[in-house]
Design an enzyme around this catalytic site. Structure first.
Site, PDB file in Angstrom:
ATOM      1  N   PRO A 233      73.488 -38.687  21.749  1.00 54.57           N
ATOM      2  CA  PRO A 233      74.393 -37.898  22.568  1.00 54.57           C
ATOM      3  C   PRO A 233      73.674 -36.685  23.151  1.00 54.57           C
ATOM      4  CG  PRO A 233      75.365 -38.392  20.443  1.00 54.57           C
ATOM      5  CD  PRO A 233      73.938 -38.803  20.366  1.00 54.57           C
ATOM      6  N   GLU A 234      73.928 -36.402  24.420  1.00 59.42           N
ATOM      7  CA  GLU A 234      73.355 -35.200  25.022  1.00 59.42           C
ATOM      8  C   GLU A 234      74.399 -34.085  24.971  1.00 59.42           C
ATOM      9  OE1 GLU A 234      70.720 -35.715  28.284  1.00 59.42           O
ATOM     10  OE2 GLU A 234      70.393 -37.834  27.869  1.00 59.42           O
TER      11      GLU A 234
ATOM     12  N   LYS B 157      72.940 -29.952  20.968  1.00 57.30           N
ATOM     13  CA  LYS B 157      73.324 -31.210  20.346  1.00 57.30           C
ATOM     14  C   LYS B 157      73.857 -31.026  18.927  1.00 57.30           C
ATOM     15  CE  LYS B 157      69.754 -33.687  22.952  1.00 57.30           C
ATOM     16  NZ  LYS B 157      68.581 -34.592  22.861  1.00 57.30           N
TER      17      LYS B 157
ATOM     18  N   ARG C 211      59.487 -41.054  23.862  1.00 63.32           N
ATOM     19  CA  ARG C 211      60.739 -41.322  24.573  1.00 63.32           C
ATOM     20  C   ARG C 211      60.425 -41.880  25.954  1.00 63.32           C
ATOM     21  NH1 ARG C 211      65.232 -38.645  22.758  1.00 63.32           N
ATOM     22  NH2 ARG C 211      66.311 -40.180  24.047  1.00 63.32           N
TER      23      ARG C 211
END
Length: 327
Positions: free
Chosen positions: A2-3, A52, A317
């Site tokens: 989740p951002e 976050k 990433r």
């Protein structure tokens, strides 16, 4: 993962439905029994998010800190009040978000652009990464399903947490220390001082800007999607050292992040394309593929110059960018 926009929306869900209520806290999984006992039976008094990470305060002065990480999520059930309405809603929030049972408007991936909080899925429960189950509970409260680390139970609402990266009870000094380690979050502080803090850190670092934007000590809330989209919108090469950015470029990045984050919190979606016609905007709200400039568009032509979007790896990433527009 989740951002920032999702976690802010989850905190708002707690503020609407749990703050001010006496909460039963338990650990059905058994891995958080001691922490749950410290909070059980106390009234929730606040729900805050920094980037976050979420912090839930109780009337005994203790806080529950939660970082969902890659696999964490909240499941909600009961008389969940969404936006300005009260409805019976059963849904999931976190990695995938919440799906209400009302007259929601869903995109093709199950994301509710109007009433959801988080980044929703069609399924209520995800037992594992590759196992998705839809369940409608029979009675209230529903039985915990799967590995529920923490259950927060009010008289008419329940929230189950599973799979978080971090879940711990902190005192006020520890909470402040945790928050102080995080970079500025424009949803909490969009002041010139917060902007200056971001700009000062970025412009003195030799680290590539693509890595700095993902560093939560530099700026809070940015994840893989927003990183790719912010850099494309700014025309910045992800490998450019932070210190190579001009003052104007760094400030523009901060302001664009504040702008996009507010859109994400308001809609529940990471809408990063501007200037769309009404028809194009409707398509984008229905289909994620029409919502972004470069994210997950590897091998496809850039929407601006036609060059194929590149997919590379940066700090373990995925990195999406246009080699021409961001040269």
């Amino acid at each position: 993962m989740p951002e920032g926009h999702s976690v802010h929306r989850i905190a708002r869900q707690f503020a609407r439905n749990f703050v001010g209520k006496r909460i039963g806290v338990s650990s059905p999984q058994g891995r958080f029994v001691d922490g749950a006992a410290m909070l059980d039976g106390h009234t929730m008094t606040d729900a805050r998010t920094v980037g976050k990470q979420m912090f839930l305060e109780f009337d005994n002065g203790l806080w529950l800190r939660v970082h969902l990480g890659l696999y964490g999520a909240w499941d909600f059930a009961g008389d969940i009040r969404v936006d300005a309405t009260v409805a019976s809603a059963n849904g999931r929030m976190g990695q995938t978000g919440m799906r209400g049972t009302g007259d929601a408007v869903l995109d093709s991936a199950g994301e509710n652009s109007l009433r959801s909080i988080g980044a929703p899925r069609l399924t209520r429960l995800r037992m594992a990464e590759n196992e998705k189950i839809s369940v409608e509970p029979d009675g209230f409260p529903p039985d915990p399903i799967g590995q529920v680390r923490v259950r927060l139970l009010g008289t008419d609402v329940v929230a189950d947490l599973r799979g978080p990266t971090a879940c711990e009870v902190l005192d006020p000094l520890q909470v402040q220390a945790a928050m102080d380690r995080l970079g500025p979050d424009p949803m909490l502080d969009d002041s010139p001082a917060a902007e200056d803090r971001f700009v000062e850190v970025v412009r003195k670092k030799p680290t590539p800007i693509g890595r700095l934007l993902m560093d939560q000590s530099v700026v809070s809330g940015i994840g893989n999607v927003y990183r790719a989209e912010l850099l494309f919108r700014a025309g910045l090469n992800p490998y450019a050292p932070g210190k190579s950015l001009s003052d104007e470029q760094a400030r523009a990045l901060w302001r664009d992040w504040a702008y996009l984050l507010k859109i994400g919190v308001a809609t529940g979606q990471m809408m990063t394309m501007d200037g769309l016609s009404d028809a194009a905007h409707r398509r984008a709200m229905k289909r994620r593929a029409d919502r972004h400039w470069v994210y997950k568009r590897e091998g496809l032509p850039c929407r601006v110059c036609g060059t194929h979007i590149t997919l590379e790896e940066m700090a373990a990433r995925k990195l999406y960018w246009c080699p021409k527009c961001q040269a």
